[in-house]
Design an enzyme around this catalytic site. Structure first.
Site, PDB file in Angstrom:
ATOM      1  N   GLN B 126      14.257  11.884   0.862  1.00 26.45           N
ATOM      2  CA  GLN B 126      13.099  12.442   1.561  1.00 26.45           C
ATOM      3  C   GLN B 126      13.142  12.056   3.030  1.00 26.45           C
ATOM      4  OE1 GLN B 126       9.318  10.647   0.585  1.00 26.45           O
ATOM      5  NE2 GLN B 126       8.193  12.514   1.011  1.00 26.45           N
ATOM      6  N   GLY B 127      13.344  13.038   3.899  1.00 30.23           N
ATOM      7  CA  GLY B 127      13.434  12.766   5.337  1.00 30.23           C
ATOM      8  C   GLY B 127      12.124  13.078   6.046  1.00 30.23           C
ATOM      9  N   TYR B 128      11.170  12.175   5.920  1.00 28.41           N
ATOM     10  CA  TYR B 128       9.849  12.375   6.539  1.00 28.41           C
ATOM     11  C   TYR B 128       9.631  11.403   7.701  1.00 28.41           C
ATOM     12  CZ  TYR B 128       7.523  15.631   3.273  1.00 28.41           C
ATOM     13  OH  TYR B 128       7.120  16.721   2.570  1.00 28.41           O
ATOM     14  N   SER B 129       9.477  10.102   7.369  1.00 28.57           N
ATOM     15  CA  SER B 129       9.086   9.120   8.385  1.00 28.57           C
ATOM     16  C   SER B 129      10.146   8.973   9.470  1.00 28.57           C
ATOM     17  CB  SER B 129       8.874   7.756   7.732  1.00 28.57           C
ATOM     18  OG  SER B 129       7.774   7.787   6.879  1.00 28.57           O
ATOM     19  N   GLU B 244       3.817  14.766  -5.091  1.00 24.91           N
ATOM     20  CA  GLU B 244       4.325  13.408  -4.919  1.00 24.91           C
ATOM     21  C   GLU B 244       3.404  12.425  -5.626  1.00 24.91           C
ATOM     22  OE1 GLU B 244       4.412  12.144  -0.879  1.00 24.91           O
ATOM     23  OE2 GLU B 244       5.305  10.198  -1.314  1.00 24.91           O
ATOM     24  N   GLU B 389      -4.957   1.620   4.144  1.00 27.33           N
ATOM     25  CA  GLU B 389      -5.902   1.839   5.237  1.00 27.33           C
ATOM     26  C   GLU B 389      -6.077   3.334   5.500  1.00 27.33           C
ATOM     27  OE1 GLU B 389      -3.478  -0.477   5.188  1.00 27.33           O
ATOM     28  OE2 GLU B 389      -4.883  -2.132   4.898  1.00 27.33           O
TER      29      GLU B 389
END
Lengths: 382, 401
Positions: B126-129, B244, B389
């Site tokens: 998964q290439g998100y962050s 997810e 948070e």
């Protein structure tokens, strides 16, 4: 699997809420608190809508309602902070009386259901914290009956009860048999030291000094006395937990509205992240409490009594802690106003604080949960 | 209102348990019991066994070769697998990119990718962050510039779980810098073996290599690998997020971990020499963790049962995410405490040639050695998938604040 209340449960909640908002406002409640009373009209309404007959088996003159039905009702009684002795009469004394095999006691269930009388269960003693086995109170054989001596502590609903169900040991052996006696309010030697709890509900210390009752006062039950008491307490605990959930939900709701309205530093308090996060914590805690009350209710009808006790204790142990946290946070977020009697918030906090200690606190029930040999169905061996 | 499992659900659970008992290879079973590290081939082997039985895609509809199970059946399946300590389901293909391909992909993309996901022939990452885009994902900068039939990708992804096992990666990339930040994002499928891609390990505090950085240097990706329309990536990403969350509660994992904790505390000594499980204080701490797990399980069931409308479900998902991650952390904390002084020992630090680590005593099992690394590892649960948070901000907002 279905998490929605049925139409009947919703209808029951609606009628209770209608009554709460019309006949049981904040002012009326404060008046009752001042007079140290609960509301007779409310009791009549409860009888009329079937609430007082709800959990009793049909053959005993009840409606045969499930623990989910009781849960639905208790949520509203908790959110509206109703003062009437529903749990003491219907779930504690009522459970004992509904397991009676003695005719004169079985018949009392119908009196409860009709709203004609209230009863109390005196199980707890001053020299024990929450333990339920009678130590001090004992019964001695006299011709044609029994003589009862001893003291019972914080008997819920006793001040207005027509009769008090007293658990007493039947021999000198502390681990020996226990008997249950229905002692009429007017019996000589029975003294009540009545008081209000911090949330306005009524209770009494019950002293028995040479109380002589006839044989017929002993309640014959279809199970050993202590099993019957335990089962009554389990039902009472599960119901109290749902009441607490109703109150916690009301506090969450009140707190959100307060933070929307109250402005400081030129903006609503609800804009401050520190406060928003505390409200989110409350939401998690309320949902944990609700889930636990549901889980306990789902086991309350189980044929395995040890499992009922285990899950009732699980719920009381966790919800007592969550109730304290939610109550304290709600007061904190209301600032100084949270400390006043003017807002309902403080009254909820008192109700939840009393709930924490009622029928066994978190510590007592955590021990009972940990030491229980019973296991839930889903904890099967993998 | 009735929250108990139906007879059909109980029967289904028994069927799953029975299948796992009969088909989880004994070497994998022992490895799971001993808490040993899974290799890529272990995951692939178990996935293929499930696939052959028709259970390779528990979350998929039947039309795409899935089991067609409802969410409760899936939960029961996940739980049984976790309790049996089978290799865990790798979610990046099955539960993340696959639903997006099914919903927004072309028939060609579906025909090519979906069967390969089920067998783990394609292992997805998964290439998100990115370094500058964590909780604020829309700040991502990795660019994809159109050049004929290709996009040219440059940038860096981070926290990419098991990318060193992957042969494909789905990425959110920036195809435009104008307008709203979200509107310049596209969803691209990239063969990780394409020249210009470098996967670099991130070593975490548990002493393990699970996470990676993925660097893109003029990587040419065929335009046919774009999902849906250019600039709609954010919409697809949000859709993916709802899938997810399939197992955010990790009830099965925590149930297994609690069982292990009880087992450890029955073996390890307390200060009086009796088993730690006889220690009232410790027993009550374990009891509290169990209460939190009981509440969580019911909260999760409510989420699975689809109670309420979309808004109520989204709120419930956030509540479950917070409660579930805290339960995992609580159990892992207590598990370290149960080991006493040996909670400090890193068994992987053994130096060749010195006296070997012997089993400490009859009460020691090799799985115990993984409890402290697991404690370190579990800190991730309140950070990933939307930190606690961020979840609290979402909750406050949905309550009307």
């Amino acid at each position: 699997m279905d998490f929605d209340y049925t139409e009947e449960q919703t209808a029951l909640q609606d009628s209770l809420r209608r009554f709460a908002s019309s006949g049981y406002g904040f002012t009326r409640r404060n008046e009752l608190l001042r007079k140290r009373r609960w509301c007779r009209e409310a009791w009549k309404v409860y009888a009329d809508i079937g609430l007082l007959a709800l959990p009793f088996p049909v053959e005993a003159g009840g409606l045969g309602g499930s623990s989910y039905d009781v849960m639905a009702a208790m949520e509203v009684l908790g959110e509206s902070l109703m003062l009437e002795p529903f749990v003491p009469t219907v779930l504690l004394a009522g459970t004992v009386l509904s397991t009676a095999t003695s005719q004169q006691h079985m018949e009392l269930v119908e009196r409860i259901a009709a709203g004609a009388a209230t009863y109390a269960l005196a199980h707890q003693e001053p020299h024990r914290r929450h333990a339920i086995k009678p130590v001090d109170t004992h019964a001695v054989r006299v011709p044609g009956g029994w003589r009862l001596d001893g003291r019972k502590a914080v008997v819920l609903g006793a001040p207005d009860a027509e009769g008090v169900i007293v658990s007493a040991r039947l021999s000198d052996d502390i681990d020996g048999d226990v008997g249950l006696f229905l002692v009429d309010r007017a019996t000589a030697g029975l003294r009540l030291h009545s008081y209000r709890l911090h949330d306005g509900q009524l209770a009494a210390d019950v002293w028995l000094e040479g109380v002589v009752v006839a044989d017929s006062a002993q309640i014959q039950t279809n199970a050993p006395s202590m099993a019957v008491v335990q089962s009554a307490l389990d039902r009472g605990v599960v119901a109290l937990c749902s009441g607490a959930v109703g109150s916690m939900q009301a506090l969450l709701h009140q707190t959100v509205s307060y933070l929307q309205q109250r402005k400081q530093f030129g903006q609503p308090l609800g804009q401050f992240q520190a406060l928003r996060h505390r409200v989110a914590d409350m939401a998690v805690q309320v949902e944990q409490a609700r889930s636990m009350a549901l889980l306990a209710a789902s086991h309350a009808g189980s044929t395995n009594p040890a499992l009922c006790t285990r899950m009732a204790s699980a719920a009381k142990a966790l919800i007592s802690e969550l109730a304290r946290e939610v109550g304290q946070t709600a007061v904190q977020l209301h600032g100084g106003m949270g400390l006043t009697e003017e807002l309902i918030v403080g009254h909820h906090f008192r109700y939840l604080s009393v709930f924490e200690s009622m029928l066994g606190d978190a510590g007592f029930h955590l021990t009972q949960f940990v030491e229980s040999p019973a296991r839930e169905e889903w904890q099967h061996a993998a | 209102l009735d929250i108990s499992l139906s007879p059909a659900q109980l029967e289904f659970r028994a069927e799953v348990a029975e299948f796992i008992r009969g088909h989880l290879p004994s070497d994998l079973r022992s490895k799971g019991q001993a808490g040993q590290r899974w290799l890529r081939e272990d995951y692939v082997r178990w996935q293929r066994i499930l696939h052959e039985h028709g259970w390779g895609a528990p979350g998929w509809p039947k039309e795409h070769g899935g089991t067609g199970w409802d969410s409760v059946q899936r939960f029961l399946f996940d739980t049984e697998c976790a309790l049996a300590k089978a290799p865990r389901e790798i979610p990046f293909g099955l539960n993340m990119v696959a639903p997006v391909i099914m919903k927004f992909g072309t028939p060609e993309q579906q025909a090519f990718f979906l069967p390969r996901i089920q067998t783990l022939e394609h292992w997805w990452a998964q290439g998100y962050s990115e370094p500058g885009a964590g909780s604020d994902l829309a700040a991502l900068k990795t660019s994809a510039v159109r050049d004929g039939d290709h996009y040219v990708v440059n940038g860096q992804k981070v926290w990419t779980t098991l990318a060193h096992f992957a042969n494909w990666i789905f990425c959110l990339v920036r195809t435009s810098n104008t307008g709203k930040r979200q509107e310049g994002i596209s969803f691209l499928l990239i063969d990780i073996t394409t020249p210009g891609i470098e996967v670099r390990p991130i070593h975490t505090i548990d002493g393990e290599h699970e996470l990676n950085e993925v660097w893109f240097d003029n990587v040419r990706v065929p335009v046919g690998n774009l999902i849906g329309e250019e600039g709609k990536g954010w919409t697809y990403a949000k859709y993916l997020l709802t899938h997810e969350r399939a197992d955010i509660a990790r009830v099965g994992r925590s149930q297994a971990a609690l069982q292990q904790l009880k087992d450890v505390s029955a073996r390890y000594p307390g200060d009086d020499g009796k088993p730690l499980s006889h220690d009232a204080d410790f027993g009550r701490r374990v009891g509290r963790a169990e209460l939190h797990l009981l509440a969580l399980r019911t909260m999760n069931m409510k989420l699975l049962a689809g109670h309420g409308g979309d808004a109520a479900r989204a709120l419930q998902a956030s509540l479950v995410k917070i409660a579930g991650s805290e339960v995992q952390q609580e159990i892992s904390e207590l598990s370290v405490k149960a080991l006493g002084a040996y909670g400090m020992r890193d068994e992987r630090s053994h130096v060749e040639g010195e006296l070997p680590f012997t089993p400490l005593s009859s009460w020691h099992e090799s799985a115990d050695d993984m409890l402290t690394p697991t404690y370190f590892n579990m800190r991730k649960t309140t950070i990933y998938g939307g930190s606690s948070e961020v979840q609290k901000n979402i909750i406050a907002q949905s309550l009307g604040l």
